[in-house]
Enzyme design. Structure first.
Site, PDB file in Angstrom:
ATOM      1  N   GLU A 276       0.827  -1.096   0.046  1.00  0.00           N
ATOM      2  CA  GLU A 276       0.033  -0.027   0.097  1.00  0.00           C
ATOM      3  C   GLU A 276       0.767   1.331   0.097  1.00  0.00           C
ATOM      4  O   GLU A 276       1.805   1.402   0.578  1.00  0.00           O
ATOM      5  CB  GLU A 276      -1.054  -0.079   1.145  1.00  0.00           C
ATOM      6  CG  GLU A 276      -1.786   1.165   1.177  1.00  0.00           C
ATOM      7  CD  GLU A 276      -2.759   1.586   0.164  1.00  0.00           C
ATOM      8  OE1 GLU A 276      -3.438   0.531  -0.449  1.00  0.00           O
ATOM      9  OE2 GLU A 276      -2.878   2.533  -0.297  1.00  0.00           O
ATOM     10  N   THR A 320      -6.211   2.428  -5.234  1.00  0.00           N
ATOM     11  CA  THR A 320      -6.112   1.157  -4.761  1.00  0.00           C
ATOM     12  C   THR A 320      -6.770   0.244  -5.738  1.00  0.00           C
ATOM     13  O   THR A 320      -6.288  -0.644  -6.624  1.00  0.00           O
ATOM     14  CB  THR A 320      -6.250   0.670  -3.426  1.00  0.00           C
ATOM     15  OG1 THR A 320      -5.168   1.266  -2.585  1.00  0.00           O
ATOM     16  CG2 THR A 320      -6.440  -0.787  -3.291  1.00  0.00           C
ATOM     17  N   HIS A 437      -0.657   3.459   4.928  1.00  0.00           N
ATOM     18  CA  HIS A 437      -1.573   4.209   4.242  1.00  0.00           C
ATOM     19  C   HIS A 437      -1.503   5.424   4.997  1.00  0.00           C
ATOM     20  O   HIS A 437      -1.560   5.623   6.229  1.00  0.00           O
ATOM     21  CB  HIS A 437      -3.228   3.604   4.285  1.00  0.00           C
ATOM     22  CG  HIS A 437      -3.923   4.282   3.576  1.00  0.00           C
ATOM     23  ND1 HIS A 437      -4.496   5.427   3.732  1.00  0.00           N
ATOM     24  CD2 HIS A 437      -4.593   3.780   2.524  1.00  0.00           C
ATOM     25  CE1 HIS A 437      -5.508   5.654   2.768  1.00  0.00           C
ATOM     26  NE2 HIS A 437      -5.451   4.738   1.840  1.00  0.00           N
ATOM     27  N   ASP A 498       1.270   0.203  -5.177  1.00  0.00           N
ATOM     28  CA  ASP A 498      -0.086   0.487  -5.813  1.00  0.00           C
ATOM     29  C   ASP A 498       0.126   1.910  -6.623  1.00  0.00           C
ATOM     30  O   ASP A 498      -0.201   2.315  -7.352  1.00  0.00           O
ATOM     31  CB  ASP A 498      -1.179   0.131  -5.258  1.00  0.00           C
ATOM     32  CG  ASP A 498      -1.614   0.923  -3.879  1.00  0.00           C
ATOM     33  OD1 ASP A 498      -0.379   1.682  -3.555  1.00  0.00           O
ATOM     34  OD2 ASP A 498      -2.826   1.191  -3.499  1.00  0.00           O
ATOM     35  N   HIS A 499       0.496   2.838  -5.638  1.00  0.00           N
ATOM     36  CA  HIS A 499       0.626   4.291  -6.120  1.00  0.00           C
ATOM     37  C   HIS A 499       1.352   5.113  -5.102  1.00  0.00           C
ATOM     38  O   HIS A 499       1.931   4.629  -4.034  1.00  0.00           O
ATOM     39  CB  HIS A 499      -0.871   5.014  -6.074  1.00  0.00           C
ATOM     40  CG  HIS A 499      -1.873   4.544  -5.070  1.00  0.00           C
ATOM     41  ND1 HIS A 499      -1.458   5.317  -3.666  1.00  0.00           N
ATOM     42  CD2 HIS A 499      -2.697   3.852  -4.805  1.00  0.00           C
ATOM     43  CE1 HIS A 499      -2.522   4.996  -2.956  1.00  0.00           C
ATOM     44  NE2 HIS A 499      -3.203   3.795  -3.550  1.00  0.00           N
TER      45      HIS A 499
HETATM   46  C1  GP9 Z   1      -8.707   0.116   1.295  1.00  0.00           C
HETATM   47  C2  GP9 Z   1      -7.442   0.536   0.878  1.00  0.00           C
HETATM   48  C3  GP9 Z   1      -6.978   1.772   0.607  1.00  0.00           C
HETATM   49  O1  GP9 Z   1      -9.430  -0.746   1.396  1.00  0.00           O
HETATM   50  O2  GP9 Z   1      -7.248  -0.537  -0.267  1.00  0.00           O
HETATM   51  O3  GP9 Z   1      -7.297   2.354  -0.617  1.00  0.00           O
HETATM   52  P1  GP9 Z   1      -6.896   3.699  -1.082  1.00  0.00           P
HETATM   53  O4  GP9 Z   1      -7.340   4.700  -0.258  1.00  0.00           O
HETATM   54  O5  GP9 Z   1      -5.424   3.553  -1.237  1.00  0.00           O
HETATM   55  O6  GP9 Z   1      -7.437   3.763  -2.731  1.00  0.00           O
HETATM   56 MN    MN Z   2      -3.807   2.179  -2.189  1.00  0.00          MN
END
Ligand code: GP9
Ligand code: MN
Length: 731
Positions: A276, A320, A437, A498-499
């Site tokens: 993440e 995500t 996150h 992912d980003h």
């Molecule tokens: C939430 C997680 C975060 O379940 O996958 O998503 P994001 O905020 O990075 O799009």
């Molecule tokens: Mn994400």
């Protein structure tokens, strides 16, 4: 002409002349003018203080930016001028102003996190996309934020205390109309000038920043609303013949397999670890002489890994979920909003879990610590053919076991074991981590006190490295388990970020740790930070290396499938095998910007990616080349959007592919536990699960974690914040 002149003269004397300013508050016209001026100032404040001056790059753009709030504001506010009863007149004006201010301010907040403007779809799905940040306290407030509201507070206060008197007299008959017309005139002039600076602004649909820069937040939002409506109409009328063009395109862009790697991981389990918000810049990074992610670094450099150091995230607003969509389907997310949320309810996917299951007998599962419905996953995964969805709904999330985003990563990996060991092998399992996150806050008890983070001046950035480090430890513990339990040798592990974790707003704070200069931080620096790791770790492989190919998330599915010995020619995939000799090194970002080993096009400006220089005046030859790259990017995105928005895959059945039947899947915890048990029992000696191979003894004791919460008893408190990712859809 003379009429106009007289009108302006009068307008100046009665309204605009400074000596009249305060007195004007007591006239209807004056009050209106005050509101228009104040709102224009607030818009410019947002442009400057929050939107990075919209990257204006020439004098005409500056003029346009300063001009663009005026026309639209006048038009909208002047609607109130037609109202005669005084209470309704003042009420309507204040209401319109409040609505516009709210729209502006929501964009300010949204931009701070996403470096983008809010589309209608984001607004409809505001809960889905943004609630996380909001609820987790990640919304960053600026010290100037009160300026967006103070005018309204003061004006309303003055009215309540009768310091501003309501003007009884309605405006003269033609006056509202005249002011409305002036607004229209300014807006038209604005659009005309915009077209001079950026031809075909509307038809070519540049990114949202362009629209705001040239037209302002209001017109952008209206334009976006029209577009959104049109898309919904388009989908209804799609026909099978439209697929032919897409198929032709896919065939032409197919990149052949590389025999050197084809089938390298054939028959192995696949574990995808979604790191993440984890950026490439954190790999090999040392802070205070210490590696931030020593374990990931060891995987990155391992001879059993093919790693990519020019691999970019290509997500849009779906973050995500966009990354997941690209990895599972090799199609792009949508230009606006999240494909999962917007289309996921009835989309036809030809995705990894179904393909691996049908071609090579893989079972499948996703593990994640947040609630199941977030990003509409509970529905989307069924359409993708995931057999098991082990979400936060399965785990104890009480006390300190969770952050506001869900179960902490160390616990997620550990708690997944009873399910993982029951999956029939080979399996395709995805872990979506979540502790790294935003807002990157981590309990002291989870922090490694031997690791001292940076001191960049931004708490967010400093904390980011702390959660990076935690993520690294989590993955290490999981690998130790894989080795101890015996899964490791027969499992390929794919790790990817992912980003970005640090948005463009905060990125300049990274300068000190990255050995750069904050004062000349530029757009290319931001684009370079869109690199995320991609590590394909195949135990047993000895000729691993770091591959410098430019590619992105769209390319992962065909790359992985080829490594597993599954041909992809028959599928509609927009990515290309990164290991193919024919791979085209043009990375398309979701907003139609792009980057190659030589050049980058960012917000309409061209950069030399080797020298870090802006190319202001490309010569003719270069321009031709750039145009070609841009059309390549546009075509790729448009084709993918066409396919997804019209749901064209419903008209296509690849060879040996059976359409997924979402109703076959049941993700409730009870049925999942029962189902997994039953399969293991039924297969008896034929069962290939780790549990069966281990003589039906659980491997949970092989899992060693230093997570202090792992022994905590359940309590009745949780920090997990319920966020309903389905809200936008109205069901
Ligand atoms: C939430 C997680 C975060 O379940 O996958 O998503 P994001 O905020 O990075 O799009
Ligand atoms: Mn994400």
């Amino acid at each position: 002409m003379k009429l106009m002149k007289n009108f302006f003269k009068k307008f100046w004397h009665q309204t605009l002349a400074p000596k009249n300013w305060l007195a004007q508050l007591n006239t209807r016209l004056g009050f209106f003018t005050w509101l228009v001026v104040l709102f224009t100032l607030k818009a410019i404040l947002a442009y400057g203080a929050d939107f990075d001056w919209l990257h204006v790059s020439d004098p005409l753009q500056v003029v346009l930016m300063l001009l663009n709030p005026i026309g639209f504001t006048m038009i909208l506010f002047s609607l109130a001028l037609f109202i005669k009863p005084k209470q309704i007149y003042y009420g309507a004006l204040l209401l319109i102003d409040t609505a516009m201010t709210t729209l502006l301010y929501l964009n300010v907040i949204y931009f701070r996190e996403f470096s983008d403007f809010m589309s209608i779809n984001t607004m409809l799905g505001y809960n889905t996309v943004n609630q996380g940040g909001k609820a987790a306290g990640a919304i960053s407030f600026g010290i100037h934020d009160f300026l967006f509201w103070i005018d309204l507070v003061i004006l309303i206060g003055l009215m309540v205390f009768r310091k501003i008197k309501f003007d009884q007299r309605p405006l003269k008959r033609l006056q509202p109309f005249k002011l409305f017309t002036i607004g229209v005139f300014v807006l038209v002039a604005n659009m005309f000038l915009a077209d001079v600076d950026r031809p075909q602004l509307l038809t070519r649909q540049f990114d949202r920043e362009y629209m705001v820069k040239y037209l302002g937040i209001g017109p952008f939002t209206i334009y976006d609303a029209i577009n959104t409506y049109q898309t919904s109409q388009v989908r209804k009328s799609a026909t099978p013949s439209e697929l032919t063009a897409v198929q032709k395109y896919i065939k032409k862009n197919y990149a052949a397999i590389n025999p050197e790697f084809y089938g390298k991981a054939k028959g192995k389990n696949v574990i995808v670890i979604h790191l993440e918000s984890f950026q490439q810049m954190s790999l090999d990074l040392k802070i205070n002489g210490q590696e931030v992610t020593p374990f990931l670094n060891s995987l990155y450099h391992s001879k059993s890994s093919v790693s990519f150091d020019n691999f970019f995230n290509e997500v849009g607003q779906g973050k995500t979920s966009d990354a997941e969509n690209m990895l599972e389907t090799s199609t792009f997310g949508l230009p606006q909003g999240s494909l999962f949320s917007k289309l996921g309810d009835d989309q036809t996917f030809q995705a990894m879990p179904a393909i691996l299951n049908q071609r090579a007998g893989y079972s499948s599962a996703v593990f994640h610590g947040n609630i199941g419905s977030f990003w509409n996953r509970s529905t989307v995964y069924k359409h993708m053919g995931y057999q098991n969805w082990i979400s936060g709904d399965y785990f104890d999330l009480t006390g300190k076991k969770a952050t506001s985003w869900g179960l902490k990563d160390k616990l997620l990996f550990q708690n997944s074991v009873p399910y993982l060991e029951r999956l029939q092998q080979p399996f395709y399992a995805k872990y979506l981590t979540v502790t790294n996150h935003t807002p990157y806050t981590l309990d002291a008890q989870d922090q490694d006190h031997n690791f001292q983070t940076s001191n960049t001046g931004s708490t967010l950035v400093d904390n980011y490295f702390i959660t990076n480090h935690y993520l690294d430890q989590s993955v290490k513990e999981f690998f130790n388990y894989l080795k101890k339990s015996g899964l490791y040798d027969n499992t390929a592990v794919v790790l990817y970020g992912d980003h970005y974790g640090i948005s463009n707003t905060d990125a300049p704070y990274l300068a000190s740790v990255l050995g750069k200069n904050e004062s000349n931080w530029n757009d290319l620096d931001n684009a370079n930070l869109q690199r995320v790791p991609l590590i394909v770790h195949i135990p047993g492989m000895t000729n691993g290396y770091i591959d410098h190919t430019y590619g992105g998330e769209i390319d992962v599915a065909p790359t992985l499938e080829h490594l597993l010995g599954i041909s992809t020619k028959r599928y509609i995939q927009f990515g290309q095998d990164l290991l193919s000799k024919q791979h085209v090194q043009i990375v398309a970002f979701r907003n139609k910007d792009w980057i190659t080993p030589e050049y980058a096009s960012l917000s309409g400006r061209i950069w030399n990616t080797k020298t870090n220089q802006l190319i202001e005046y490309p010569d003719k030859k270069l321009q031709t080349k750039l145009n070609k790259i841009q059309s390549y990017v546009n075509k790729k995105l448009n084709m993918s959007d066409n396919l997804n928005q019209k749901n064209l895959l419903r008209f296509y059945t690849p060879k040996d592919f059976k359409a997924v039947d979402p109703s076959k899947y049941d993700y409730s915890k009870d049925s999942t536990v029962k189902r997994l048990k039953k399969i293991n029992q039924k297969l008896g000696t034929k069962s290939t699960s780790l549990l069966s191979k281990n003589g039906n003894r659980s491997t949970l004791s092989d899992y060693i974690t230093d997570a202090p919460e792992s022994r905590d008893k359940a309590t009745d408190t949780t920090r997990l914040l319920p966020r309903n990712a389905d809200d936008w859809s109205g069901n």
